[in-house]
Design a protein around this motif. Structure first.
Motif, PDB file in Angstrom:
ATOM      1  N   GLU A 102      33.816 -13.043 -16.709  1.00 27.88           N
ATOM      2  CA  GLU A 102      33.768 -11.607 -16.431  1.00 27.88           C
ATOM      3  C   GLU A 102      35.128 -11.087 -15.964  1.00 27.88           C
ATOM      4  O   GLU A 102      35.505  -9.956 -16.285  1.00 27.88           O
ATOM      5  N   LYS A 103      35.852 -11.892 -15.238  1.00 32.86           N
ATOM      6  CA  LYS A 103      37.209 -11.487 -14.821  1.00 32.86           C
ATOM      7  C   LYS A 103      38.104 -11.276 -16.039  1.00 32.86           C
ATOM      8  O   LYS A 103      38.898 -10.338 -16.087  1.00 32.86           O
ATOM      9  N   ILE A 104      37.974 -12.159 -17.023  1.00 30.91           N
ATOM     10  CA  ILE A 104      38.769 -12.035 -18.243  1.00 30.91           C
ATOM     11  C   ILE A 104      38.401 -10.759 -18.995  1.00 30.91           C
ATOM     12  O   ILE A 104      39.270 -10.016 -19.464  1.00 30.91           O
ATOM     13  N   VAL A 105      37.087 -10.496 -19.115  1.00 29.25           N
ATOM     14  CA  VAL A 105      36.620  -9.298 -19.819  1.00 29.25           C
ATOM     15  C   VAL A 105      37.190  -8.046 -19.178  1.00 29.25           C
ATOM     16  O   VAL A 105      37.676  -7.134 -19.870  1.00 29.25           O
ATOM     17  N   LYS A 106      37.158  -7.978 -17.865  1.00 24.70           N
ATOM     18  CA  LYS A 106      37.654  -6.798 -17.158  1.00 24.70           C
ATOM     19  C   LYS A 106      39.176  -6.694 -17.251  1.00 24.70           C
ATOM     20  O   LYS A 106      39.722  -5.597 -17.441  1.00 24.70           O
ATOM     21  N   ALA A 107      39.851  -7.831 -17.133  1.00 29.09           N
ATOM     22  CA  ALA A 107      41.316  -7.823 -17.147  1.00 29.09           C
ATOM     23  C   ALA A 107      41.872  -7.330 -18.476  1.00 29.09           C
ATOM     24  O   ALA A 107      42.923  -6.673 -18.526  1.00 29.09           O
ATOM     25  N   HIS A 108      41.169  -7.621 -19.560  1.00 25.41           N
ATOM     26  CA  HIS A 108      41.660  -7.267 -20.896  1.00 25.41           C
ATOM     27  C   HIS A 108      40.895  -6.098 -21.516  1.00 25.41           C
ATOM     28  O   HIS A 108      41.062  -5.806 -22.698  1.00 25.41           O
ATOM     29  N   ASP A 109      40.040  -5.439 -20.708  1.00 28.39           N
ATOM     30  CA  ASP A 109      39.348  -4.227 -21.153  1.00 28.39           C
ATOM     31  C   ASP A 109      38.618  -4.444 -22.478  1.00 28.39           C
ATOM     32  O   ASP A 109      38.789  -3.688 -23.441  1.00 28.39           O
ATOM     33  N   ILE A 110      37.792  -5.492 -22.520  1.00 27.49           N
ATOM     34  CA  ILE A 110      37.148  -5.890 -23.768  1.00 27.49           C
ATOM     35  C   ILE A 110      35.865  -5.101 -24.029  1.00 27.49           C
ATOM     36  O   ILE A 110      35.618  -4.632 -25.140  1.00 27.49           O
ATOM     37  N   VAL A 111      35.039  -4.946 -22.996  1.00 23.44           N
ATOM     38  CA  VAL A 111      33.769  -4.252 -23.157  1.00 23.44           C
ATOM     39  C   VAL A 111      33.279  -3.878 -21.767  1.00 23.44           C
ATOM     40  O   VAL A 111      33.664  -4.499 -20.766  1.00 23.44           O
ATOM     41  N   THR A 112      32.409  -2.868 -21.673  1.00 25.48           N
ATOM     42  CA  THR A 112      31.859  -2.461 -20.378  1.00 25.48           C
ATOM     43  C   THR A 112      30.796  -3.455 -19.926  1.00 25.48           C
ATOM     44  O   THR A 112      29.886  -3.795 -20.694  1.00 25.48           O
ATOM     45  N   LEU A 113      30.904  -3.928 -18.677  1.00 29.72           N
ATOM     46  CA  LEU A 113      29.955  -4.897 -18.124  1.00 29.72           C
ATOM     47  C   LEU A 113      28.995  -4.228 -17.150  1.00 29.72           C
ATOM     48  O   LEU A 113      29.358  -3.260 -16.471  1.00 29.72           O
ATOM     49  N   PRO A 114      27.766  -4.748 -17.022  1.00 32.98           N
ATOM     50  CA  PRO A 114      26.835  -4.233 -16.009  1.00 32.98           C
ATOM     51  C   PRO A 114      27.357  -4.544 -14.607  1.00 32.98           C
ATOM     52  O   PRO A 114      28.174  -5.453 -14.418  1.00 32.98           O
ATOM     53  N   GLN A 115      26.864  -3.825 -13.620  1.00 37.74           N
ATOM     54  CA  GLN A 115      27.267  -4.057 -12.239  1.00 37.74           C
ATOM     55  C   GLN A 115      26.518  -5.230 -11.612  1.00 37.74           C
ATOM     56  O   GLN A 115      26.978  -5.808 -10.641  1.00 37.74           O
ATOM     57  N   ARG A 116      25.369  -5.573 -12.145  1.00 38.64           N
ATOM     58  CA  ARG A 116      24.546  -6.634 -11.552  1.00 38.64           C
ATOM     59  C   ARG A 116      24.865  -7.990 -12.185  1.00 38.64           C
ATOM     60  O   ARG A 116      25.367  -8.068 -13.320  1.00 38.64           O
ATOM     61  N   PRO A 117      24.538  -9.087 -11.503  1.00 38.99           N
ATOM     62  CA  PRO A 117      24.781 -10.424 -12.070  1.00 38.99           C
ATOM     63  C   PRO A 117      23.764 -10.765 -13.150  1.00 38.99           C
ATOM     64  O   PRO A 117      22.671 -10.197 -13.195  1.00 38.99           O
ATOM     65  N   ALA A 118      24.117 -11.684 -14.018  1.00 38.03           N
ATOM     66  CA  ALA A 118      23.195 -12.173 -15.053  1.00 38.03           C
ATOM     67  C   ALA A 118      22.273 -13.241 -14.471  1.00 38.03           C
ATOM     68  O   ALA A 118      22.624 -13.918 -13.501  1.00 38.03           O
ATOM     69  N   ASN A 119      21.095 -13.393 -15.063  1.00 40.88           N
ATOM     70  CA  ASN A 119      20.135 -14.408 -14.620  1.00 40.88           C
ATOM     71  C   ASN A 119      20.357 -15.707 -15.379  1.00 40.88           C
ATOM     72  O   ASN A 119      20.409 -15.711 -16.609  1.00 40.88           O
ATOM     73  N   ILE A 120      20.461 -16.818 -14.652  1.00 41.09           N
ATOM     74  CA  ILE A 120      20.643 -18.137 -15.254  1.00 41.09           C
ATOM     75  C   ILE A 120      19.660 -19.108 -14.596  1.00 41.09           C
ATOM     76  O   ILE A 120      19.513 -19.100 -13.369  1.00 41.09           O
ATOM     77  N   ARG A 121      18.981 -19.934 -15.380  1.00 43.71           N
ATOM     78  CA  ARG A 121      18.093 -20.953 -14.820  1.00 43.71           C
ATOM     79  C   ARG A 121      17.993 -22.152 -15.762  1.00 43.71           C
ATOM     80  O   ARG A 121      18.438 -22.100 -16.919  1.00 43.71           O
ATOM     81  N   VAL A 122      17.386 -23.245 -15.252  1.00 42.76           N
ATOM     82  CA  VAL A 122      17.185 -24.460 -16.036  1.00 42.76           C
ATOM     83  C   VAL A 122      15.740 -24.480 -16.539  1.00 42.76           C
ATOM     84  O   VAL A 122      14.803 -24.145 -15.804  1.00 42.76           O
ATOM     85  N   ALA A 123      15.526 -24.871 -17.789  1.00 42.54           N
ATOM     86  CA  ALA A 123      14.196 -24.894 -18.399  1.00 42.54           C
ATOM     87  C   ALA A 123      13.348 -26.038 -17.851  1.00 42.54           C
ATOM     88  O   ALA A 123      13.868 -27.037 -17.338  1.00 42.54           O
ATOM     89  N   SER A 124      12.029 -25.891 -17.972  1.00 45.98           N
ATOM     90  CA  SER A 124      11.111 -26.987 -17.652  1.00 45.98           C
ATOM     91  C   SER A 124      11.084 -27.976 -18.812  1.00 45.98           C
ATOM     92  O   SER A 124      11.628 -27.717 -19.888  1.00 45.98           O
ATOM     93  N   ALA A 125      10.420 -29.115 -18.614  1.00 50.00           N
ATOM     94  CA  ALA A 125      10.322 -30.127 -19.674  1.00 50.00           C
ATOM     95  C   ALA A 125       9.580 -29.575 -20.887  1.00 50.00           C
ATOM     96  O   ALA A 125       9.961 -29.822 -22.033  1.00 50.00           O
ATOM     97  N   ALA A 126       8.502 -28.807 -20.649  1.00 47.74           N
ATOM     98  CA  ALA A 126       7.728 -28.251 -21.762  1.00 47.74           C
ATOM     99  C   ALA A 126       8.533 -27.187 -22.503  1.00 47.74           C
ATOM    100  O   ALA A 126       8.499 -27.121 -23.735  1.00 47.74           O
ATOM    101  N   GLU A 127       9.264 -26.362 -21.778  1.00 45.83           N
ATOM    102  CA  GLU A 127      10.125 -25.374 -22.427  1.00 45.83           C
ATOM    103  C   GLU A 127      11.170 -26.068 -23.295  1.00 45.83           C
ATOM    104  O   GLU A 127      11.467 -25.627 -24.405  1.00 45.83           O
ATOM    105  N   THR A 128      11.730 -27.155 -22.779  1.00 46.87           N
ATOM    106  CA  THR A 128      12.742 -27.886 -23.524  1.00 46.87           C
ATOM    107  C   THR A 128      12.149 -28.492 -24.789  1.00 46.87           C
ATOM    108  O   THR A 128      12.803 -28.524 -25.834  1.00 46.87           O
ATOM    109  N   ALA A 129      10.888 -28.953 -24.714  1.00 51.49           N
ATOM    110  CA  ALA A 129      10.230 -29.486 -25.911  1.00 51.49           C
ATOM    111  C   ALA A 129      10.036 -28.401 -26.951  1.00 51.49           C
ATOM    112  O   ALA A 129      10.200 -28.628 -28.153  1.00 51.49           O
ATOM    113  N   ALA A 130       9.701 -27.187 -26.509  1.00 51.18           N
ATOM    114  CA  ALA A 130       9.496 -26.071 -27.436  1.00 51.18           C
ATOM    115  C   ALA A 130      10.806 -25.568 -28.013  1.00 51.18           C
ATOM    116  O   ALA A 130      10.905 -25.247 -29.193  1.00 51.18           O
TER     117      ALA A 130
END
Length: 575
Positions: free
Chosen positions: A328-356
């Motif tokens: 995000e620092k790179i995007v802002k520094a080089h004026d690439i695209v407008t970013l949202p003000q809030r953070p993105a959601n990141i998580r790890v999948a369960s075993a069943a999700e990974t199977a799917a």
């Protein structure tokens, strides 16, 4: 009915942004059609965000499919009448988008009925239907409806259980020798993963502390286990050994994913691009090898060495959150695209999700009635010591391009923009095609590459090389021009994927999503071409941030409509 509404990658319609009058009109037509879709495919309805059908389950019978086709034909008739009545060209375009989607649904179902033996991975379907409701982004009221859906799957709501429906549908068609049987690897995978899906369903209910689900689960678990045995004894022996599918089905699959190019032309273009990328990879690998003191500067060796630097366990989430902050620092520094003000959601999948879905991906938010829910960047679970490891997603150098693609400025930004800026349902749901969504995410990788460290640049090129490989291997496999073994060797030896990831890719091309993998290269190619043409026309007035923001505001238009929007709206507004 195999719905072609591409919800797995779709962005969301928002109620957060103020609607122009034409959007309100368009959405009135769209919601009626979506309600009808949800009526005949409740799981899709839930995923979109139509809560009315959260307690219902799909009916897999032939009678139900015929009813669904009748419902769709009725909606087609209504939309044709509306198209003649509406005068706003934007509404007319949205109506045509909806009509095109509905007609593809009818055509795809007819082709499937004519050429394919009905086959269902029931465990995966049930797990997906429950998971859609037991999502932490949902309200407690919605989550509680998962118990009713579970009971419907188990046949406790008056109709036959879903496993019995699937068996009956397949057995009804077994007497037709002209139908193509499912590929044996698809059947075997459904057999092998059924216990994972059963465990995954149980885990979802336990984790969300719901009550009253145990009786239905016990029945459903027994039914799925019985279905697993039926697949082993009845279907696996008749499954086809060749991965080659009827060409008419493959061509239709390409169109459904937004790829409007003959397969053999796609192969030719992708082979050329693959060679060009490989040469560039070698140049970057030489620089990395010199900086790292490697004795061998071959790009394959350099990638293998860098892949040893893994991030695992409890370090995964903090690491990827920091990586996103760096990007995000790179995007802002080089004026690439407008970013949202809030953070993105990141998580790890369960075993069943990974199977799917055993790959990093974006899990979309609800598509109707969105009140602030956002997509999730989901990383597959890697279990040390349990089977083949897919370590491609967790090497530190690869994390740069992976985060760009799935989070920002790739998929997550595209989805967030539609939530926060607002877009008609027709352009967010019906128009959605993989060529747009995946084309944008691959384009995002390309425009960010120059700002990454050399190691990140090498893996960015590797990821692009993989997409070029997909664009010739997928059609070559499905047209019988290469064997799965030889295609896998291209991926392991040429693209430098792990053996496990390469096998996932082959499964994807041959039976999980034939044709879809080509959309990355095709969509990227169209978007690159569109940018160059725009630069030529605007000369020194071209601004990449303005161009990118405009592209994102168009929703998920297919390449030809996106091109038209840029030519008729963006370019005149700047000139």
């Amino acid at each position: 009915m195999k719905s072609i509404l591409p919800l797995a990658l779709c962005a969301s319609f928002s109620v957060m942004a103020a609607e122009p009058a034409w959007v309100t009109t368009s959405n009135q037509y769209a919601i009626e059609v979506l309600q009808k879709f949800a009526e005949v495919n409740p799981e899709n309805g839930s995923e979109i965000g139509i809560e009315t059908y959260d307690s219902k389950a799909s009916n897999l019978s032939l009678t139900a499919e015929k009813h669904a086709m009748e419902v769709i034909q009725q909606e087609i008739t209504k939309l044709h009448a509306a198209e003649k009545k509406e005068s706003d060209t934007r509404v007319q375009q949205d109506l045509q988008i909806m009509l095109d989607t509905l007609q593809r649904e009818v055509n795809s179902t007819a082709l499937s009925d004519k050429y394919e033996l009905p086959f269902y991975n029931v465990g995966e379907k049930v797990f997906g239907g429950i998971q859609t409701l037991l999502d932490d982004r949902n309200s407690q009221t919605r989550m509680q409806k998962a118990v009713a859906r579970l009971n419907a799957y188990a046949g406790l709501e008056g109709s036959a259980n879903i496993a019995a429906q699937a068996k009956e549908r397949t057995e009804q068609a077994l007497g037709n020798p002209h139908l193509t049987a499912p590929y044996y690897r698809e059947v075997q995978q459904a057999i092998d993963n059924t216990p994972k899906f059963i465990d995954g369903i149980k885990q979802l209910f336990n984790d969300h502390k719901l009550e009253g689900w145990q009786p239905g689960f016990e029945k459903l678990a027994a039914q799925l286990t019985d279905y697993q045995q039926w697949l082993q004894t009845k279907i696996l022996p008749i499954a086809r050994k060749s991965n080659v599918m009827p060409e008419v089905l493959y061509s239709n699959a390409l169109k459904n994913d937004g790829v409007d190019m003959p397969p053999r032309e796609l192969i030719q273009r992708a082979l050329f691009e693959y060679a060009e990328i490989r040469d560039e990879m070698q140049t970057v690998a030489t620089d990395v090898a010199k900086a790292r003191g490697f004795k061998n500067d071959d790009y394959r060796y350099v990638i293998h060495q860098l892949q040893k630097e893994q991030v695992t366990g409890d370090e995964v989430l903090p690491f990827f959150k920091q990586r996103l902050a760096d990007i995000e620092k790179i995007v802002k520094a080089h004026d690439i695209v407008t970013l949202p003000q809030r953070p993105a959601n990141i998580r790890v999948a369960s075993a069943a999700e990974t199977a799917a879905l055993p790959a990093a991906h974006m899990n979309p938010p609800r598509l109707v009635g969105n009140t602030g829910e956002y997509g999730e960047f989901v990383l597959p679970m890697i279990e040390p010591g349990k089977g083949p490891k897919v370590t491609d997603f967790t090497s530190k150098a690869f994390s740069w391009t992976l985060t760009v693609h799935e989070a920002r400025p790739g998929h997550e930004l595209q989805f967030s923009n539609m939530v926060e800026q607002g877009v008609s349902m027709a352009r967010a749901i019906f128009a959605m095609n993989s060529a747009n969504a995946e084309g944008w995410a691959l384009y995002a990788e390309a425009i960010m590459k120059q700002y990454l460290p050399k190691e990140g640049q090498l893996f960015s090129l590797q990821a692009r090389q993989q997409r070029a490989a997909r664009a010739f291997l997928d059609p070559m496999l499905n047209l019988g021009m290469i064997s799965p073994e030889d295609a896998k060797k291209v991926l392991t030896d040429g693209v430098v994927l792990s053996d496990a990831f390469a096998q996932q890719e082959i499964d994807r091309y041959t039976f999980k999503m034939p044709g879809q993998a080509t959309s990355y290269f095709y969509g990227y190619m169209n978007l690159r071409e569109l940018r160059v043409v725009t630069e030529i026309k605007l000369k020194d007035k071209f601004n990449q941030k303005a161009f990118h923001d405009f592209i994102l505001k168009q929703g998920l238009l297919p390449p030809e409509l996106l091109k038209k929007a840029v030519e008729e709206e963006f370019i005149p507004s700047v000139q």
